[in-house]
Design an enzyme around this catalytic site. Structure first.
Site, PDB file in Angstrom:
ATOM      1  N   TYR A  51       9.115  -2.843  -9.016  1.00 53.62           N
ATOM      2  CA  TYR A  51      10.319  -3.520  -9.494  1.00 53.62           C
ATOM      3  C   TYR A  51      11.360  -3.545  -8.379  1.00 53.62           C
ATOM      4  O   TYR A  51      11.610  -2.530  -7.722  1.00 53.62           O
ATOM      5  CB  TYR A  51      10.890  -2.824 -10.733  1.00 53.62           C
ATOM      6  CG  TYR A  51       9.963  -2.895 -11.924  1.00 53.62           C
ATOM      7  CD1 TYR A  51       9.796  -4.089 -12.629  1.00 53.62           C
ATOM      8  CD2 TYR A  51       9.228  -1.793 -12.317  1.00 53.62           C
ATOM      9  CE1 TYR A  51       8.917  -4.164 -13.709  1.00 53.62           C
ATOM     10  CE2 TYR A  51       8.351  -1.852 -13.391  1.00 53.62           C
ATOM     11  CZ  TYR A  51       8.208  -3.042 -14.089  1.00 53.62           C
ATOM     12  OH  TYR A  51       7.337  -3.113 -15.143  1.00 53.62           O
TER      13      TYR A  51
ATOM     14  N   GLU B 166       1.188   1.727   7.913  1.00 51.25           N
ATOM     15  CA  GLU B 166       1.531   2.573   6.769  1.00 51.25           C
ATOM     16  C   GLU B 166       2.008   3.952   7.220  1.00 51.25           C
ATOM     17  O   GLU B 166       2.922   4.524   6.602  1.00 51.25           O
ATOM     18  CB  GLU B 166       0.335   2.667   5.831  1.00 51.25           C
ATOM     19  CG  GLU B 166       0.076   1.360   5.093  1.00 51.25           C
ATOM     20  CD  GLU B 166      -1.352   1.166   4.645  1.00 51.25           C
ATOM     21  OE1 GLU B 166      -2.093   2.172   4.521  1.00 51.25           O
ATOM     22  OE2 GLU B 166      -1.756   0.003   4.423  1.00 51.25           O
TER      23      GLU B 166
ATOM     24  N   HIS C 137       0.822  -1.207   0.000  1.00 48.80           N
ATOM     25  CA  HIS C 137       0.000   0.000   0.000  1.00 48.80           C
ATOM     26  C   HIS C 137       0.862   1.266   0.000  1.00 48.80           C
ATOM     27  O   HIS C 137       0.579   2.222  -0.730  1.00 48.80           O
ATOM     28  CB  HIS C 137      -0.905   0.007   1.223  1.00 48.80           C
ATOM     29  CG  HIS C 137      -2.093  -0.895   1.092  1.00 48.80           C
ATOM     30  ND1 HIS C 137      -3.077  -0.979   2.059  1.00 48.80           N
ATOM     31  CD2 HIS C 137      -2.465  -1.752   0.105  1.00 48.80           C
ATOM     32  CE1 HIS C 137      -3.994  -1.854   1.660  1.00 48.80           C
ATOM     33  NE2 HIS C 137      -3.645  -2.333   0.492  1.00 48.80           N
TER      34      HIS C 137
ATOM     35  N   VAL D 191       6.654 -11.898  -3.679  1.00 46.62           N
ATOM     36  CA  VAL D 191       5.769 -12.190  -4.802  1.00 46.62           C
ATOM     37  C   VAL D 191       5.698 -10.963  -5.695  1.00 46.62           C
ATOM     38  O   VAL D 191       5.449  -9.862  -5.217  1.00 46.62           O
ATOM     39  CB  VAL D 191       4.358 -12.578  -4.316  1.00 46.62           C
ATOM     40  CG1 VAL D 191       3.419 -12.775  -5.506  1.00 46.62           C
ATOM     41  CG2 VAL D 191       4.411 -13.848  -3.473  1.00 46.62           C
TER      42      VAL D 191
ATOM     43  N   GLY E  81       3.682  -8.838  -7.893  1.00 43.98           N
ATOM     44  CA  GLY E  81       2.263  -8.668  -8.158  1.00 43.98           C
ATOM     45  C   GLY E  81       1.455  -9.012  -6.902  1.00 43.98           C
ATOM     46  O   GLY E  81       2.008  -9.194  -5.824  1.00 43.98           O
TER      47      GLY E  81
ATOM     48  N   TYR F  67      -9.534   4.102   2.959  1.00 42.31           N
ATOM     49  CA  TYR F  67     -10.134   2.971   3.666  1.00 42.31           C
ATOM     50  C   TYR F  67     -11.635   3.180   3.867  1.00 42.31           C
ATOM     51  O   TYR F  67     -12.406   2.218   3.874  1.00 42.31           O
ATOM     52  CB  TYR F  67      -9.433   2.750   5.006  1.00 42.31           C
ATOM     53  CG  TYR F  67      -8.088   2.075   4.853  1.00 42.31           C
ATOM     54  CD1 TYR F  67      -7.990   0.689   4.756  1.00 42.31           C
ATOM     55  CD2 TYR F  67      -6.916   2.822   4.789  1.00 42.31           C
ATOM     56  CE1 TYR F  67      -6.758   0.074   4.600  1.00 42.31           C
ATOM     57  CE2 TYR F  67      -5.685   2.213   4.633  1.00 42.31           C
ATOM     58  CZ  TYR F  67      -5.614   0.835   4.541  1.00 42.31           C
ATOM     59  OH  TYR F  67      -4.402   0.219   4.372  1.00 42.31           O
TER      60      TYR F  67
END
Length: 404
Positions: free
Chosen positions: A208, A140, A88, A392, A394, A98
């Protein structure tokens, strides 16, 4: 902490909610993007929406979080929350979003489940949602603070100082801040979001990994051109970067994020095992480069699988870096071996006969089938699950539960 009253209701209704989550999330995204199309501009990746990957990841996260609360109502699934919070922060999620998600998600739940959503059921799942949202908002906020950026405003211009073709489908971009100011702090293994305008004016972004040592004022990303399969579209961002971005151009990057990184504050003598396949080798090369820059003496084992030596991006660099460390070795597997790597093994990665160092931290990255298979091999070899760190590329569709 989930209240006892809500826990009882969630436990009773979890099978029905979980079974309907795919339809719920489909309607949720459809309604939200219909009313708030601006969220598709630089926030959500259209490829992940088209393939259903984002929808399935959201469903898995909700079900995983609720299940974790039921299994241990006084303990939050921190691994799941940390992974989501970093994702996020990398796309600039803000607190107010949210509330937007809550409105459309609960509207979709009511629409799909109908009369089954009594006031008691709605209140219980509302508690689950805000427990999850509150935990993510707090995480966050700390990530933004640590990165020195305001929520949703962590974007910065970077200049491409070098473009290098690694394989026919992979290219590296070496970058430096366009404003001449110091680069933000990054940890080896982390990633950045790249935000680019498409031909229709909509901004799209993709994460990336940093594929070089994150020290200093330059960063490198290594991008594989994504071709659509099974009806999925080609990767918009990767294809644009391959076709249009050259030395001297500028790219918009986020601050670095990611919960899978080499912890320099931990035991600097503990062994490290870097396991990857395909383009999953990029964060491993970044970690390896960082260890080399530190002059680390810790034992390092590099394990990589690919289709062939010609398809193995950063192959020569990986071997060179491993050779510069006093206690490192690399083992490669290729489905189509070549003379470039005469000592490589043929076929898919098989850990039989590979001596894994004890008490090692294992970093794992690659296609999902590869990671599932190799993780099982690692566990069979006696590596504790908590010592296997995975990344992972994605939406996270692999292990959405609290032990992932």
């Amino acid at each position: 902490m989930l209240s006892a009253e809500s826990a009882a209701v969630v436990r009773a209704t979890l099978p029905a909610v979980a079974g309907a989550l795919d339809e719920i999330t489909t309607r949720f995204y459809g309604a939200m993007f219909r009313d708030r199309p601006e969220l598709l501009d630089g926030m959500f990746n259209r490829g992940n929406q088209a393939s259903g990957a984002q929808r399935r990841a959201l469903a898995g996260s909700i079900a995983g979080f609720a299940t974790a609360l039921l299994d241990d109502p006084e303990t939050r699934p921190d691994t799941l929350l940390d992974r989501i919070a970093h994702k996020h922060a990398a796309v600039g999620v803000t607190d107010d979003q949210y509330t937007i998600v809550h409105k459309y998600l609960f509207g979709a739940i009511a629409e799909v489940l109908g009369d089954a959503v009594t006031p008691e059921v709605a209140a219980a799942w509302d508690e689950v949602y805000w427990l999850m949202a509150g935990a993510l908002i707090g995480r966050e906020a700390r990530l933004y603070q640590d990165a020195g950026v305001e929520p949703g405003k962590g974007w910065r211009q970077w200049t491409v100082v070098e473009r290098r073709i690694e394989t026919p489908d992979v290219v590296s971009f070496l970058l430096r801040p366009a404003d001449g100011q110091p680069a933000p702090r990054a940890r080896a293994g982390q990633y950045v979001s790249v935000r680019v305008p498409m031909a229709d004016g909509v901004h799209q972004l993709r994460q990336y990994s940093l594929s070089s040592d994150p020290g200093g004022d330059q960063r490198r990303i290594t991008v594989k051109r994504v071709a659509g399969t099974a009806g999925a579209p080609d990767g918009e961002v990767s294809n644009l970067l391959h076709a249009q971005i050259h030395e001297g151009d500028e790219l918009t990057l986020s601050a670095p994020f990611g919960d899978v990184f080499l912890d320099d504050a931990a035991d600097a003598t503990a062994p490290v095992v870097l396991v990857s396949a395909g383009i999953g080798g990029t964060p491993m090369t970044g970690i390896l480069a960082h260890l080399t820059a530190l002059g680390s003496a810790r034992p390092v084992l590099v394990l990589h699988a690919d289709r062939s030596p010609a398809d193995h991006a950063l192959r020569t660099e990986t071997s060179k870096l491993a050779g510069q460390l006093p206690d490192a070795r690399a083992v490669f597997w290729y489905e189509r071996p070549g003379t470039e790597e005469p000592d490589a093994r043929e076929g898919l990665m098989n850990l039989d006969g590979i001596e894994l160092p004890e008490n090692a931290t294992v970093f794992l990255c690659g296609p999902l089938p590869f990671m599932r298979d190799v993780r099982a091999q690692l566990l069979h070899a006696g590596v504790p699950a908590q010592r296997i760190r995975y990344e992972v590329f994605g939406p996270d569709l692999w292990l959405p539960g609290p032990t992932a």
